[in-house]
Design a protein around this motif. Structure first.
Motif, PDB file in Angstrom:
ATOM      1  N   CYS A  41      12.127 -10.714  -3.024  1.00 24.89           N
ATOM      2  CA  CYS A  41      13.385 -11.351  -2.210  1.00 24.89           C
ATOM      3  C   CYS A  41      13.424 -10.946  -0.623  1.00 24.89           C
ATOM      4  CB  CYS A  41      14.896 -10.576  -2.971  1.00 24.89           C
ATOM      5  SG  CYS A  41      14.415  -8.601  -2.546  1.00 24.89           S
ATOM      6  N   GLY A  42      12.060 -11.029  -0.129  1.00 28.88           N
ATOM      7  CA  GLY A  42      11.886 -10.952   0.870  1.00 28.88           C
ATOM      8  C   GLY A  42      12.349  -9.768   1.757  1.00 28.88           C
ATOM      9  N   GLY A  43      12.658  -8.095   0.335  1.00 31.15           N
ATOM     10  CA  GLY A  43      13.389  -7.221   1.663  1.00 31.15           C
ATOM     11  C   GLY A  43      14.337  -6.744   1.296  1.00 31.15           C
ATOM     12  N   ILE A  44      15.571  -7.293   0.642  1.00 32.59           N
ATOM     13  CA  ILE A  44      16.420  -7.424   0.734  1.00 32.59           C
ATOM     14  C   ILE A  44      17.112  -6.191  -0.492  1.00 32.59           C
ATOM     15  CG2 ILE A  44      17.619  -9.301   1.962  1.00 32.59           C
ATOM     16  CD1 ILE A  44      18.306 -10.734  -0.006  1.00 32.59           C
ATOM     17  N   ALA A  45      16.678  -5.595  -1.113  1.00 29.38           N
ATOM     18  CA  ALA A  45      16.737  -5.431  -2.327  1.00 29.38           C
ATOM     19  C   ALA A  45      17.840  -5.857  -3.038  1.00 29.38           C
ATOM     20  CB  ALA A  45      17.517  -3.855  -1.911  1.00 29.38           C
ATOM     21  N   ALA A  46      16.995  -6.803  -4.064  1.00 28.42           N
ATOM     22  CA  ALA A  46      17.585  -7.843  -5.019  1.00 28.42           C
ATOM     23  C   ALA A  46      16.767  -7.823  -5.760  1.00 28.42           C
ATOM     24  CB  ALA A  46      18.474  -8.969  -4.608  1.00 28.42           C
ATOM     25  N   CYS A  47      15.648  -7.382  -5.983  1.00 22.57           N
ATOM     26  CA  CYS A  47      14.583  -7.693  -7.633  1.00 22.57           C
ATOM     27  C   CYS A  47      14.156  -6.778  -7.834  1.00 22.57           C
ATOM     28  CB  CYS A  47      14.242  -9.195  -7.091  1.00 22.57           C
ATOM     29  SG  CYS A  47      12.506  -8.694  -5.534  1.00 22.57           S
ATOM     30  N   ALA A  48      13.646  -5.985  -7.387  1.00 24.25           N
ATOM     31  CA  ALA A  48      12.556  -4.648  -7.942  1.00 24.25           C
ATOM     32  C   ALA A  48      11.513  -5.029  -7.632  1.00 24.25           C
ATOM     33  CB  ALA A  48      13.579  -4.102  -9.038  1.00 24.25           C
ATOM     34  N   THR A  49      10.882  -6.233  -7.091  1.00 26.83           N
ATOM     35  CA  THR A  49       9.516  -6.184  -6.988  1.00 26.83           C
ATOM     36  C   THR A  49       8.942  -6.302  -6.305  1.00 26.83           C
ATOM     37  OG1 THR A  49       9.683  -8.664  -6.022  1.00 26.83           O
ATOM     38  CG2 THR A  49      10.157  -8.923  -8.470  1.00 26.83           C
ATOM     39  N   CYS A  50       9.023  -5.117  -5.576  1.00 26.36           N
ATOM     40  CA  CYS A  50       8.489  -4.154  -4.557  1.00 26.36           C
ATOM     41  C   CYS A  50       8.647  -2.358  -5.422  1.00 26.36           C
ATOM     42  CB  CYS A  50       8.583  -4.477  -3.297  1.00 26.36           C
ATOM     43  SG  CYS A  50      11.015  -3.181  -2.870  1.00 26.36           S
ATOM     44  N   HIS A  51       9.058  -2.530  -6.143  1.00 29.41           N
ATOM     45  CA  HIS A  51       9.090  -1.181  -7.383  1.00 29.41           C
ATOM     46  C   HIS A  51       7.577  -0.376  -6.909  1.00 29.41           C
ATOM     47  CE1 HIS A  51       8.324   1.276 -10.706  1.00 29.41           C
ATOM     48  NE2 HIS A  51       9.371   1.633  -9.730  1.00 29.41           N
ATOM     49  N   CYS A  52       7.613   0.651  -6.668  1.00 31.39           N
ATOM     50  CA  CYS A  52       6.629   2.295  -6.364  1.00 31.39           C
ATOM     51  C   CYS A  52       6.514   3.102  -6.321  1.00 31.39           C
ATOM     52  CB  CYS A  52       5.730   1.593  -4.651  1.00 31.39           C
ATOM     53  SG  CYS A  52       7.098   2.502  -3.578  1.00 31.39           S
ATOM     54  N   TYR A  53       5.900   4.125  -6.590  1.00 30.86           N
ATOM     55  CA  TYR A  53       6.269   5.402  -7.702  1.00 30.86           C
ATOM     56  C   TYR A  53       5.633   5.853  -5.836  1.00 30.86           C
ATOM     57  CZ  TYR A  53       5.879   3.948 -11.705  1.00 30.86           C
ATOM     58  OH  TYR A  53       6.386   2.822 -12.884  1.00 30.86           O
ATOM     59  N   VAL A  54       6.546   7.064  -5.218  1.00 29.32           N
ATOM     60  CA  VAL A  54       6.054   7.322  -3.805  1.00 29.32           C
ATOM     61  C   VAL A  54       5.129   8.920  -5.089  1.00 29.32           C
ATOM     62  CG1 VAL A  54       6.834   9.327  -1.776  1.00 29.32           C
ATOM     63  CG2 VAL A  54       7.756   6.453  -2.319  1.00 29.32           C
ATOM     64  N   GLU A  55       4.569   9.594  -4.310  1.00 28.26           N
ATOM     65  CA  GLU A  55       3.962  10.922  -4.285  1.00 28.26           C
ATOM     66  C   GLU A  55       4.494  11.711  -3.960  1.00 28.26           C
ATOM     67  OE1 GLU A  55       0.330  10.958  -6.170  1.00 28.26           O
ATOM     68  OE2 GLU A  55       1.544   9.487  -7.517  1.00 28.26           O
ATOM     69  N   PRO A  56       4.549  12.779  -4.775  1.00 33.60           N
ATOM     70  CA  PRO A  56       5.207  14.139  -3.755  1.00 33.60           C
ATOM     71  C   PRO A  56       3.713  14.911  -3.192  1.00 33.60           C
ATOM     72  CG  PRO A  56       4.702  14.372  -6.281  1.00 33.60           C
ATOM     73  CD  PRO A  56       4.289  13.353  -5.977  1.00 33.60           C
ATOM     74  N   PRO A  57       4.153  15.790  -2.229  1.00 30.94           N
ATOM     75  CA  PRO A  57       5.618  15.404  -1.595  1.00 30.94           C
ATOM     76  C   PRO A  57       6.153  15.102  -0.932  1.00 30.94           C
ATOM     77  CG  PRO A  57       3.323  16.910  -0.295  1.00 30.94           C
ATOM     78  CD  PRO A  57       3.463  15.778  -1.334  1.00 30.94           C
ATOM     79  N   TRP A  58       5.614  13.602  -0.876  1.00 28.40           N
ATOM     80  CA  TRP A  58       5.798  12.677   0.023  1.00 28.40           C
ATOM     81  C   TRP A  58       7.473  12.356  -0.042  1.00 28.40           C
ATOM     82  CZ3 TRP A  58       3.427  12.389   4.629  1.00 28.40           C
ATOM     83  CH2 TRP A  58       2.393  11.985   4.758  1.00 28.40           C
ATOM     84  N   ASN A  59       7.659  12.385  -1.159  1.00 25.85           N
ATOM     85  CA  ASN A  59       9.102  11.903  -2.245  1.00 25.85           C
ATOM     86  C   ASN A  59      10.083  12.769  -1.220  1.00 25.85           C
ATOM     87  OD1 ASN A  59       8.068  13.743  -3.733  1.00 25.85           O
ATOM     88  ND2 ASN A  59       9.638  13.253  -4.629  1.00 25.85           N
ATOM     89  N   GLN A  60       9.969  13.934  -1.148  1.00 23.67           N
ATOM     90  CA  GLN A  60      11.055  14.801  -0.694  1.00 23.67           C
ATOM     91  C   GLN A  60      11.374  14.676   0.765  1.00 23.67           C
ATOM     92  OE1 GLN A  60       8.556  18.458  -1.762  1.00 23.67           O
ATOM     93  NE2 GLN A  60       8.858  18.226  -3.175  1.00 23.67           N
TER      94      GLN A  60
END
Length: 107
Positions: A41-60
């Protein structure tokens, strides 16, 4: 100013890249050729194809997920409490060294 980023593929391979402060994590991944971030989707949060998992502690240290991001993550494959849309993460000096894991597959 640049920040150092580490993307860990589902197979465990590590890809070190650099991003620019103010750029989204998704844009940095696409610009530097990270496989696994499709960004359809080019970065407009309309597709979820840029899904990732942010490692702790970065997610906080990230801004909380918006309602829109939460809704899109419901469509992602295998979301967890660490799931984020990389298009919704703006790189800052505080994220220098950020580590994210990539899912096995995107939608």
């Amino acid at each position: 100013m640049t920040v150092e980023l580490t993307f860990v593929s589902a197979d465990g391979s590590v890809h070190r890249r650099s991003g620019t402060v103010g750029e989204s994590l998704m844009r940095a991944a696409v610009r530097t050729g990270v496989r696994g971030i499709l960004a359809e989707c080019g970065g407009i949060a309309a597709c979820a194809t840029c899904h990732c998992y942010v490692e702790p502690p970065w997610n906080q240290g990230l801004e909380p997920r918006s309602d829109m991001e939460d809704a899109m993550l419901e469509a992602a494959l295998e979301p967890t409490e660490f799931s984020r849309l990389s298009c919704q993460i703006s790189l800052s000096p505080a994220l220098d060294g950020l580590v994210v894991r990539l899912p096995v597959d995107q939608i």
